[in-house]
Design a protein around this motif. Sequence first.
Motif, PDB file in Angstrom:
ATOM      1  N   GLU A  30      -2.323   4.013  -5.090  1.00  0.00           N
ATOM      2  CA  GLU A  30      -2.742   3.447  -3.786  1.00  0.00           C
ATOM      3  C   GLU A  30      -1.991   2.172  -3.439  1.00  0.00           C
ATOM      4  N   ARG A  31      -1.574   1.438  -4.454  1.00  0.00           N
ATOM      5  CA  ARG A  31      -0.836   0.204  -4.171  1.00  0.00           C
ATOM      6  C   ARG A  31       0.007  -0.186  -5.372  1.00  0.00           C
ATOM      7  N   GLU A  68       1.867  10.637  -1.269  1.00  0.00           N
ATOM      8  CA  GLU A  68       0.497  11.149  -1.075  1.00  0.00           C
ATOM      9  C   GLU A  68      -0.053  11.807  -2.333  1.00  0.00           C
ATOM     10  N   ARG A 101      -3.631   4.135 -10.012  1.00  0.00           N
ATOM     11  CA  ARG A 101      -4.028   3.948  -8.609  1.00  0.00           C
ATOM     12  C   ARG A 101      -3.755   2.513  -8.131  1.00  0.00           C
ATOM     13  N   PRO A 110       0.849  -1.190   0.000  1.00  0.00           N
ATOM     14  CA  PRO A 110       0.000   0.000   0.000  1.00  0.00           C
ATOM     15  C   PRO A 110       0.888   1.245   0.000  1.00  0.00           C
ATOM     16  N   GLN A 111       0.479   2.239  -0.770  1.00  0.00           N
ATOM     17  CA  GLN A 111       1.321   3.424  -0.938  1.00  0.00           C
ATOM     18  C   GLN A 111       1.481   4.203   0.380  1.00  0.00           C
ATOM     19  N   ASP A 112       0.472   4.131   1.260  1.00  0.00           N
ATOM     20  CA  ASP A 112       0.564   4.946   2.478  1.00  0.00           C
ATOM     21  C   ASP A 112       1.589   4.403   3.481  1.00  0.00           C
TER      22      ASP A 112
END
Length: 399
Positions: A68-69, A63, A351, A34-36
Amino acid sequence: MAMGSCGTSGGMAGRRHAAMLGIGTANPTGVLVPQDVFAENLFRVTNSDHLPELKEKLRRICEKSGIERRHFHLTEETLAAHPELFDRELPSLDTRVDMTADAVPKLAQCAAAKAIAEWGRPTADITHLVFSTYSACQAPTADLRLATLLGLRPTVSRTMLSLHGCYGGGRALSLAKELAENNRGARVLVACSEMTLVCFGAPDGGNIVGHALFGDGAGAVVIGAGPFLDGERRPIFEMVSATQTTIPRTEHALGMRVSGGGVDFHLAIQVPTLVGQNVEQCLLDAFRSAIVDDDDGGAAPPPSPCSGNGNGRWNDLFWAVHPGGRPILDNINKVLMLEPEKLAASRHVLREYGNMSGATIVFVLDELRRGRSPLPEWGALLAFGPGITIEAMVLRCPR
Ligand SMILES: CC(C)(COP(=O)(O)OP(=O)(O)OC[C@H]1O[C@@H](n2cnc3c(N)ncnc32)[C@H](O)[C@@H]1OP(=O)(O)O)[C@@H](O)C(=O)NCCC(=O)NCCSC(=O)/C=C/c1ccc(O)cc1
């Protein structure tokens, strides 16, 4: 507003355009990040936590990335066993070459098997193979390994595209179109397979954006021109015309270089602006060179840019744009005055997977044809990479 026509250039009776007959994609099954949590993970696994400002910068970039992933072949266990992959003081090219030699063609095999299954003919009917990757560091090259894995005929005519980066998918499709249209009965397999392990390293100021953007994936497409054979599926997208444009004096903006520490890459901050400034002219050139398929019994001619001013009219098309980065899509959206949903397939792929370099455009095509609402008849494909090179293609969705 309807796309009009004022006499398309070079109508050619009897011309059969190449078409995509099967599309497949694949990602490594191992690691989905996951990107976060990416910045946190990267700094931990590369022993870089002593650089908190850089970590904060990567967090900010992640961000804003629109991602997102992402999928990766490289696991924490592999990194623990191979510190040379993140310690730039240690030579690591041998390790990277050894690891990619099999992994890159195997990922391509997964995508190609899906494309061939959808195409509906035996693998032995593939006559040509075009393989694109930025992980090509040895010969015999990955195209031969893929041919062996798939059981292609020994007479298959192979072409390897290396280090084309993100326009590799567009270039491979364009080349396949030429091969299919100029060799009667040819069936061309395009395979793009990209793995970041060849360029993975500990974060430093120079590669921080690449860390936030790139992911691993493979895309494959079977391409042929009519007459179509028994068992072949209906064409998915016809490839009507293609152009390649190099933006003058932008060689410095995007690049890759093989070094003892793997493939280093460079992305200038101006890339999204440069692409935005040049993309409309590339599209106008591609549509000007589009040829009417007179054989298609009443098919509408390709939309002609000479009958209007471009802006607004681009909304009559469907769009397959390489999502090189979120601001690239934003700039294209703005310059062409596209309705937001026109780039939905590109934003979806960015995304869900990040920028998988040359393979990404195949994911976008796959996403487009799976969409719920019917596509407009005409569309445009765009891919960008080092040069700066812009590949543009006019597509048609057969009715
Ligand atoms: C997510 C980004 C990085 C930031 O979003 P933003 O909306 O521009 O936000 P900001 O303007 O607030 O920038 C955030 C931070 O990122 C920094 N930044 C913003 N672009 C940069 C920058 N190219 N450098 C280095 N700092 C930057 C920017 O300076 C700023 O730093 P800071 O003020 O410290 O927070 C966004 O600019 C972005 O996606 N940029 C990448 C676009 C791009 O060049 N894509 C590649 C297209 S070509 C291609 O697809 C593949 C080529 C390829 C090549 C080699 C390979 O091996 C494989 C493939």
